[in-house]
Design a protein around this motif. Structure first.
Motif, short mmCIF file in Angstrom:
data_model
loop_
_atom_site.label_atom_id
_atom_site.label_comp_id
_atom_site.label_asym_id
_atom_site.label_seq_id
_atom_site.Cartn_x
_atom_site.Cartn_y
_atom_site.Cartn_z
N UNK A 210 7.34 10.49 11.86
CA UNK A 210 8.18 9.41 11.36
C UNK A 210 7.42 8.62 10.30
N UNK A 211 8.16 8.01 9.39
CA UNK A 211 7.54 7.19 8.36
C UNK A 211 6.87 5.97 8.98
N UNK A 212 5.73 5.54 8.39
CA UNK A 212 5.03 4.36 8.87
C UNK A 212 5.66 3.11 8.27
N UNK A 213 5.64 2.01 9.04
CA UNK A 213 6.18 0.74 8.57
C UNK A 213 5.05 -0.28 8.44
N UNK A 214 4.95 -0.87 7.26
CA UNK A 214 4.00 -1.95 7.03
C UNK A 214 4.79 -3.23 6.80
N UNK A 217 2.80 -6.23 2.16
CA UNK A 217 2.52 -5.26 1.10
C UNK A 217 1.32 -4.37 1.39
N UNK A 218 0.71 -4.54 2.59
CA UNK A 218 -0.42 -3.70 2.97
C UNK A 218 -1.77 -4.25 2.55
N UNK A 219 -1.77 -5.36 1.82
CA UNK A 219 -3.03 -5.92 1.33
C UNK A 219 -3.75 -6.75 2.39
N UNK A 220 -3.05 -7.06 3.51
CA UNK A 220 -3.67 -7.87 4.54
C UNK A 220 -4.87 -7.14 5.13
N UNK A 221 -5.94 -7.90 5.37
CA UNK A 221 -7.21 -7.33 5.84
C UNK A 221 -7.35 -7.56 7.35
N UNK A 258 -4.54 -2.92 5.78
CA UNK A 258 -3.52 -2.15 6.49
C UNK A 258 -3.09 -0.95 5.66
N UNK A 259 -3.06 -1.12 4.35
CA UNK A 259 -2.73 0.01 3.47
C UNK A 259 -3.75 1.13 3.61
N UNK A 260 -5.04 0.77 3.60
CA UNK A 260 -6.09 1.78 3.76
C UNK A 260 -5.98 2.47 5.11
N UNK A 276 5.56 5.61 3.58
CA UNK A 276 5.24 4.28 4.10
C UNK A 276 6.33 3.33 3.66
N UNK A 277 6.98 2.68 4.63
CA UNK A 277 8.08 1.76 4.38
C UNK A 277 7.55 0.33 4.49
#
Length: 328
Positions: A210-214, A217-221, A258-260, A276-277
């Protein structure tokens, strides 16, 4: 003998949240040390399967109790002879959003119950789990233990209330306490439902194709810490008298977006065809973590898993095996 072993120092331990992700690892480590262990869990997130086979593996029986920590009388019946408590049970961020009153009851009232019983039954050591969420939005980096506490979520507020009760029992009654503030612990056995952690959720989702959900924007550390290091920290502060009355950031110091994380998991599991959604930010979500662990390392603790890929690979290996067994 492992340098973090508690053999000979304590005889009987309670681990609240003992059937949960971190709690079950602590139960196993204490059994390996030869302690008499009582696991207390209400199984809202914990699973009995996390404890299966441990008695046979270590040749030591332990007690598994189904109990809500807000149930004072049920708790009380398990405290005879206990000399150390590892208080791992807590509400989660997802619980506080869904039911803030329940979040408050678990993290504040439940903690008070355990402290009161620890005082009355002469417990020698109380290790209390808190969270980096008590700091709220960081005013400076790296965030250390003297940073002001100004939580921005119900969860952070209720965990801070728990901390305040812990300090009160230390100040009023001399109860030997140590507070550990966790930051995004990951590893085998982590719950992968909505009350679990982002590493395990991403792993399960990818393994289900299944597609991942963030959220955002994924920049959170995030500052990810491998579960075995967390177990060792719990035992380390239980051994070192200098930790009495202190709070420590329980964080490896690793910083991962979170993006990484999402990209690494898809690559490691060979699921790069998945998407990635991106959805709206969660209320109260902290976007930046840069955490100081200097107070803990100055005390002498040494992190073993400072290579994020090493811990992530161990976690993904376990997740793959676990979901294969579930599907068979």
């Amino acid at each position: 003998m492992n340098k973090y072993s508690l053999r000979g120092l304590y005889k009987k331990a309670i681990v609240t949240g003992g059937a949960g992700f971190i709690g079950s690892h602590i139960v196993e480590s204490l059994l390996e040390d030869g302690l008499n262990v009582i696991s207390i869990d209400d199984y809202s997130a914990g699973k009995s399967e996390n404890l299966q086979g441990l008695s046979e593996k270590y040749g030591v029986k332990f007690k598994e109790v189904n109990c809500d920590i807000t149930d004072y009388e049920n708790l009380k019946s398990n405290f005879e002879g206990v000399d150390i408590v590892f208080h791992q049970a807590c509400s989660k961020m997802t619980v506080c959003l869904r039911d803030p009153r329940r979040d408050l009851a678990i993290n504040a009232e439940g903690t008070f119950n355990l402290l009161e019983l620890s005082r009355d039954f002469g417990v020698k050591k109380f290790v209390h789990v808190s969270t980096g969420s008590v700091y709220g939005k960081a005013q400076y980096y790296p965030t250390d233990e003297v940073h002001p506490v100004n939580p921005t979520s119900y969860y952070g507020v209720s965990k801070l209330a728990g901390e305040k009760y812990v300090r009160a029992f230390n100040d009023l009654y001399g109860l030997n306490v140590t507070i550990l503030r966790y930051f995004h612990v990951y590893g085998p056995k982590q719950e992968s439902s909505d009350v679990g952690g982002v590493v395990s959720i991403f792993a399960r989702t990818a393994l289900e194709n299944k597609d991942l959900t963030i959220f955002g924007d994924g920049s959170q550390v995030r500052s990810f810490t491998y579960v075995q290091d967390v177990v060792n920290i719990n035992k380390f502060v239980a051994k070192d008298e200098r930790a009495a009355g202190q709070a420590y950031n329980c964080a490896s110091g690793l910083s991962v977006t979170i993006q990484q994380l999402a990209d690494d998991i898809l690559a490691e599991l060979d699921k790069t065809t998945l998407n990635i959604v991106y959805k709206d930010w969660k209320i109260g979500d902290i976007k930046e973590f840069n955490v100081s662990n200097k107070k803990l390392t100055d005390l002498g603790f040494e992190f073993k898993y400072l290579d994020f890929s090493e811990g992530l690979n161990k976690t993904l290996e376990w997740s793959t095996s676990y979901f294969q067994r579930k599907d068979s």
